[in-house]
Design a protein around this motif. Sequence first.
Motif, PDB file in Angstrom:
ATOM      1  N   LYS A 108      52.796  49.424  31.633  1.00 46.17           N
ATOM      2  CA  LYS A 108      52.079  48.468  32.468  1.00 46.17           C
ATOM      3  C   LYS A 108      51.307  49.224  33.561  1.00 46.17           C
ATOM      4  CE  LYS A 108      53.670  44.744  30.453  1.00 46.17           C
ATOM      5  NZ  LYS A 108      52.765  43.826  29.721  1.00 46.17           N
ATOM      6  N   HIS A 109      49.994  49.090  33.549  1.00 47.40           N
ATOM      7  CA  HIS A 109      49.175  49.789  34.541  1.00 47.40           C
ATOM      8  C   HIS A 109      49.168  49.068  35.886  1.00 47.40           C
ATOM      9  CE1 HIS A 109      46.783  52.270  31.378  1.00 47.40           C
ATOM     10  NE2 HIS A 109      48.039  52.093  31.034  1.00 47.40           N
ATOM     11  N   GLY A 125      40.383  48.749  34.922  1.00 45.31           N
ATOM     12  CA  GLY A 125      41.674  49.329  35.244  1.00 45.31           C
ATOM     13  C   GLY A 125      42.520  48.432  36.121  1.00 45.31           C
ATOM     14  N   PRO A 126      43.606  48.985  36.661  1.00 49.58           N
ATOM     15  CA  PRO A 126      44.491  48.226  37.543  1.00 49.58           C
ATOM     16  C   PRO A 126      44.027  48.297  38.984  1.00 49.58           C
ATOM     17  CG  PRO A 126      45.411  50.385  37.183  1.00 49.58           C
ATOM     18  CD  PRO A 126      44.129  50.338  36.379  1.00 49.58           C
ATOM     19  N   PRO A 127      44.584  47.451  39.861  1.00 46.60           N
ATOM     20  CA  PRO A 127      44.262  47.551  41.291  1.00 46.60           C
ATOM     21  C   PRO A 127      44.615  48.938  41.821  1.00 46.60           C
ATOM     22  CG  PRO A 127      45.530  45.559  40.842  1.00 46.60           C
ATOM     23  CD  PRO A 127      45.556  46.380  39.591  1.00 46.60           C
ATOM     24  N   GLN A 128      43.790  49.444  42.729  1.00 49.55           N
ATOM     25  CA  GLN A 128      44.170  50.686  43.399  1.00 49.55           C
ATOM     26  C   GLN A 128      45.272  50.387  44.413  1.00 49.55           C
ATOM     27  OE1 GLN A 128      39.722  52.033  43.763  1.00 49.55           O
ATOM     28  NE2 GLN A 128      40.952  53.858  44.041  1.00 49.55           N
ATOM     29  N   SER A 129      45.927  51.441  44.876  1.00 48.05           N
ATOM     30  CA  SER A 129      47.118  51.237  45.693  1.00 48.05           C
ATOM     31  C   SER A 129      46.808  50.634  47.058  1.00 48.05           C
ATOM     32  CB  SER A 129      47.842  52.569  45.878  1.00 48.05           C
ATOM     33  OG  SER A 129      46.987  53.504  46.520  1.00 48.05           O
ATOM     34  N   SER A 130      45.547  50.666  47.480  1.00 47.91           N
ATOM     35  CA  SER A 130      45.199  50.115  48.793  1.00 47.91           C
ATOM     36  C   SER A 130      45.205  48.598  48.804  1.00 47.91           C
ATOM     37  CB  SER A 130      43.809  50.603  49.206  1.00 47.91           C
ATOM     38  OG  SER A 130      42.851  50.195  48.259  1.00 47.91           O
ATOM     39  N   THR A 159      33.808  33.459  51.996  1.00 48.48           N
ATOM     40  CA  THR A 159      34.174  34.680  51.265  1.00 48.48           C
ATOM     41  C   THR A 159      35.621  35.096  51.477  1.00 48.48           C
ATOM     42  OG1 THR A 159      31.884  35.421  51.557  1.00 48.48           O
ATOM     43  CG2 THR A 159      33.457  37.058  50.780  1.00 48.48           C
ATOM     44  N   VAL A 160      36.149  34.890  52.669  1.00 48.13           N
ATOM     45  CA  VAL A 160      37.515  35.322  52.995  1.00 48.13           C
ATOM     46  C   VAL A 160      38.350  34.101  53.344  1.00 48.13           C
ATOM     47  CG1 VAL A 160      38.922  36.867  54.396  1.00 48.13           C
ATOM     48  CG2 VAL A 160      36.531  37.437  53.966  1.00 48.13           C
ATOM     49  N   ASP A 161      39.519  33.935  52.677  1.00 48.88           N
ATOM     50  CA  ASP A 161      40.346  32.772  52.981  1.00 48.88           C
ATOM     51  C   ASP A 161      41.304  33.068  54.127  1.00 48.88           C
ATOM     52  OD1 ASP A 161      42.607  34.095  52.008  1.00 48.88           O
ATOM     53  OD2 ASP A 161      42.630  33.034  50.102  1.00 48.88           O
ATOM     54  N   ASP A 162      42.123  32.076  54.480  1.00 48.55           N
ATOM     55  CA  ASP A 162      43.001  32.197  55.643  1.00 48.55           C
ATOM     56  C   ASP A 162      44.071  33.268  55.474  1.00 48.55           C
ATOM     57  OD1 ASP A 162      41.586  30.166  56.810  1.00 48.55           O
ATOM     58  OD2 ASP A 162      42.986  28.577  56.209  1.00 48.55           O
ATOM     59  N   GLU A 163      44.365  33.671  54.226  1.00 52.34           N
ATOM     60  CA  GLU A 163      45.378  34.697  53.976  1.00 52.34           C
ATOM     61  C   GLU A 163      44.767  36.091  53.810  1.00 52.34           C
ATOM     62  OE1 GLU A 163      47.410  33.228  50.526  1.00 52.34           O
ATOM     63  OE2 GLU A 163      48.811  32.025  51.708  1.00 52.34           O
ATOM     64  N   GLY A 164      43.452  36.202  54.011  1.00 55.27           N
ATOM     65  CA  GLY A 164      42.797  37.508  53.924  1.00 55.27           C
ATOM     66  C   GLY A 164      42.324  37.886  52.538  1.00 55.27           C
ATOM     67  N   TRP A 165      42.374  36.973  51.571  1.00 58.21           N
ATOM     68  CA  TRP A 165      41.883  37.267  50.218  1.00 58.21           C
ATOM     69  C   TRP A 165      40.366  37.191  50.185  1.00 58.21           C
ATOM     70  CZ3 TRP A 165      44.863  39.040  46.330  1.00 58.21           C
ATOM     71  CH2 TRP A 165      46.249  38.856  46.414  1.00 58.21           C
ATOM     72  N   VAL A 166      39.747  38.205  49.618  1.00 59.01           N
ATOM     73  CA  VAL A 166      38.297  38.235  49.449  1.00 59.01           C
ATOM     74  C   VAL A 166      37.941  37.648  48.089  1.00 59.01           C
ATOM     75  CG1 VAL A 166      36.258  39.723  49.264  1.00 59.01           C
ATOM     76  CG2 VAL A 166      38.063  40.278  50.903  1.00 59.01           C
ATOM     77  N   ARG A 167      37.124  36.607  48.102  1.00 61.32           N
ATOM     78  CA  ARG A 167      36.654  36.009  46.849  1.00 61.32           C
ATOM     79  C   ARG A 167      35.487  36.846  46.339  1.00 61.32           C
ATOM     80  NH1 ARG A 167      36.850  31.560  50.619  1.00 61.32           N
ATOM     81  NH2 ARG A 167      38.640  30.189  50.210  1.00 61.32           N
ATOM     82  N   THR A 168      35.650  37.460  45.184  1.00 60.81           N
ATOM     83  CA  THR A 168      34.623  38.391  44.702  1.00 60.81           C
ATOM     84  C   THR A 168      33.463  37.698  44.014  1.00 60.81           C
ATOM     85  OG1 THR A 168      35.623  38.713  42.519  1.00 60.81           O
ATOM     86  CG2 THR A 168      36.440  40.100  44.326  1.00 60.81           C
ATOM     87  N   GLY A 169      33.676  36.494  43.484  1.00 59.87           N
ATOM     88  CA  GLY A 169      32.641  35.838  42.679  1.00 59.87           C
ATOM     89  C   GLY A 169      32.626  36.299  41.244  1.00 59.87           C
ATOM     90  N   ASP A 170      33.464  37.285  40.912  1.00 62.49           N
ATOM     91  CA  ASP A 170      33.574  37.769  39.534  1.00 62.49           C
ATOM     92  C   ASP A 170      34.730  37.076  38.826  1.00 62.49           C
ATOM     93  OD1 ASP A 170      31.506  39.758  39.326  1.00 62.49           O
ATOM     94  OD2 ASP A 170      32.687  40.992  40.704  1.00 62.49           O
ATOM     95  N   VAL A 171      34.514  36.718  37.579  1.00 63.02           N
ATOM     96  CA  VAL A 171      35.577  36.168  36.754  1.00 63.02           C
ATOM     97  C   VAL A 171      36.171  37.304  35.935  1.00 63.02           C
ATOM     98  CG1 VAL A 171      36.164  34.550  34.906  1.00 63.02           C
ATOM     99  CG2 VAL A 171      34.471  33.906  36.638  1.00 63.02           C
ATOM    100  N   ALA A 172      37.503  37.398  35.932  1.00 59.00           N
ATOM    101  CA  ALA A 172      38.182  38.486  35.240  1.00 59.00           C
ATOM    102  C   ALA A 172      39.319  37.940  34.390  1.00 59.00           C
ATOM    103  CB  ALA A 172      38.722  39.504  36.243  1.00 59.00           C
ATOM    104  N   GLU A 173      39.817  38.816  33.522  1.00 56.06           N
ATOM    105  CA  GLU A 173      41.039  38.521  32.773  1.00 56.06           C
ATOM    106  C   GLU A 173      41.958  39.733  32.905  1.00 56.06           C
ATOM    107  OE1 GLU A 173      39.797  37.835  28.738  1.00 56.06           O
ATOM    108  OE2 GLU A 173      39.800  39.970  28.238  1.00 56.06           O
ATOM    109  N   ILE A 174      43.261  39.502  32.705  1.00 58.60           N
ATOM    110  CA  ILE A 174      44.254  40.575  32.778  1.00 58.60           C
ATOM    111  C   ILE A 174      44.803  40.802  31.386  1.00 58.60           C
ATOM    112  CG2 ILE A 174      46.353  41.398  33.902  1.00 58.60           C
ATOM    113  CD1 ILE A 174      45.932  39.202  36.005  1.00 58.60           C
ATOM    114  N   ASP A 175      44.678  42.037  30.876  1.00 56.55           N
ATOM    115  CA  ASP A 175      45.143  42.303  29.521  1.00 56.55           C
ATOM    116  C   ASP A 175      46.638  42.633  29.501  1.00 56.55           C
ATOM    117  OD1 ASP A 175      45.442  44.995  30.201  1.00 56.55           O
ATOM    118  OD2 ASP A 175      43.730  45.697  29.053  1.00 56.55           O
ATOM    119  N   ALA A 176      47.150  42.926  28.315  1.00 54.09           N
ATOM    120  CA  ALA A 176      48.592  43.137  28.140  1.00 54.09           C
ATOM    121  C   ALA A 176      49.110  44.337  28.919  1.00 54.09           C
ATOM    122  CB  ALA A 176      48.912  43.302  26.655  1.00 54.09           C
ATOM    123  N   LYS A 177      48.240  45.302  29.232  1.00 48.37           N
ATOM    124  CA  LYS A 177      48.653  46.486  29.983  1.00 48.37           C
ATOM    125  C   LYS A 177      48.519  46.302  31.496  1.00 48.37           C
ATOM    126  CE  LYS A 177      47.791  50.104  26.514  1.00 48.37           C
ATOM    127  NZ  LYS A 177      49.127  50.731  26.590  1.00 48.37           N
TER     128      LYS A 177
END
Length: 686
Positions: A21-22, A457-462, A508-526
């Motif tokens: 799992k990446h 790839g996966p999220p970077q550690s930051s 763009t930024v919600d109350d919890e600090g999440w940045v909405r990128t506007g990109d649609v993504a999917e997460i694969d099995a890895k």
Amino acid sequence: MAAKFLAGDSIQPYPEQLPEKHSVPVPGTKRPGQTAHYIHGIWGFLDPTKHSIRVVPDIFTSGIAKGRDRPFLGHRPVVSKQPLKFANHYEWQTYGQVDIRRRNIGSALTHLFNTGAVGGGDLPTVGLWSINRPEWQIIDIGLTSYKKVGVSLYDTLGKDSVEHIINHAELTIIFSTLDHIPALLKMAPQIPVLKMIVSIDPLSPEISKVFTEWGQIHNIVVKDLSEIEALGQANLIEPIPCLPSDIASIVYTSGTTNMPKGVVTTHGQFASGVVTNLLGLEMTEDSSVFSYLPLAHIYGRINEMASCAIGARIGFFTGDPLRLIEDCQILKPAFFPSVPRVLNRIYQAAMAAADVPGVKGDLFRKAYQAKVEKFRTTGDNTHWFWDKLVFRKIRAVLGGNIMMMSSGAAPLSADVVNFLNVAFSCYFAEGVYGMTETCGVGSRSFKGDATAAGTVGPPQSSNMMKLVDVPSMGYTSEDLPCPRGELHVRGANCFSRYYKDEKTTAETVDDEGWVRTGDVAEIDAKGRFRIIDRVKNIIKLAQGEYVALEKIENVYSTCPAVMQLYIHGDSLQSFLAGIIVPDPAQLAPIASKIYGKKIAPEDTDTLKAACTDPQVNKHILGMLTQEGKKAALKGFESLKRIHVTLDPFGTEDNTMTPTMKIRRKDAYNKFKKEFDAMYALGEPKL
């Protein structure tokens, strides 16, 4: 010798055995309508307080700690102006020399702000308008060392955007190359906030006199960099300490519709972005990075900051894209951060050179296939025999010392990714995803991941990532086999506001600090993320079908023949039409085959004529159709008619932003006549 950045902070390499799992979900974070929060599968979630690089000045401190006499910033000096000719070597300024100059510049700016010669706005902002060169870095290091807020003006910005940024950021002083000073003085009535211009280039007595008198008309003082450094030397003070929460820079993003937005970037966000990029970095302390990606944009800047942190060298290009290869062959860089349009050119040129009959062509194809199969099977992209016999010459194109390449800004085809991995036998980080709002970092593919092509790839550690449902587009976090939704990012690298723009910040930024990128993504099995769509740029065709134009452009852009493309959809029309700007290196063999004679890529007149030939049009449309079938595009998503042209989109006619994104309205207006003609023919019958 592997590099370290400050005592106790060793750079961690990727493990020999990659985890299954990446990225991994954080337990207890799954909510209705969204996925769990995903973090890096090896290094987890970075705690910025546990690293010694916490503010931007720590980056330079880390670099200079390796040795004051180490080469740092290099350029090829000009040996002749008529004709223009550059030396066949790089000249270097050491870390110690840069330290002296950054202290002089920072001290001078502090003196100017304290005496009221400049300043007066909300922030101590300082403008910088220059192409990549050593002085850009020296000035920027001086700014961040003395708590000034740097604001870059793009070298390709239009007049209106330059005026907007100067007034919006209240730039009272701007460091500029000589070629931009007349433009600044001409627009002086529209930018009354400006008080001083500093020429990065030396001013001859004659030019200095003209600029001084011109500036006096508008109460603008014109100096050159040597005068500023002398002023600082006479008023020398120590660098001013700063906090991670202090503002380091306002980075203006190039908008595709409106004026640029100012991303407020703090010292802590930059530091976090640098530290996360150092994880897995395999450069050595005596290696170099090639600087040609505009430092006004975040991607090139954050990569060079990471290089500085390990005490590496930064070699600048000559300013001419046509000399990129020549510059690389002289510099011999270890790190080549790049973008798809450059990497596609390298791939196409190499494949065209290898596509020859006889033993030479057979040998290349055999070597290439052997390395690709080994890479896919083991993740090892080296080969003791084929690397020496065949791929040594390809590596020599970029100097022969490449250890790492990266690509950002747009997708690359799997063929190009595989080629770059095996031809250069280096860590090729194809999956690099980031935004100005996330300080240029976000996700990156693992070294040795032979199936990463097409993912980011996966999220970077930051930072961590999650997907949020987009019901209007049919994407949900419960989709099988892969969860899908809008990509949100949160972490120490993420911004919290646009400068003087509360409305867009709230969007763009919600109350919890999440940045909405506007990109649609999917997460694969890895646990890797794949960008599949955009929330915006959705249009409805006449028959009622919704079409995501950028998603379809991404599919067709992997076609080797395509250098640029723009796809148009209209609610009054039942099909999609497109403008295709082919790569001359790919168009030439297509035309040669159709006409039965050799046509060179440099034969522009013949290639322009070929663009109007229905046979060429049909052939290129056929190539695009194959790409569409491979991506399983639906019938209404497929291009039905195209116009082929060698007239490119660009910043000069305002059809592209400085970061090479299509301005859709302007692109359509440029080719409105051609689109009208294509739609007048009606949808082709099968």
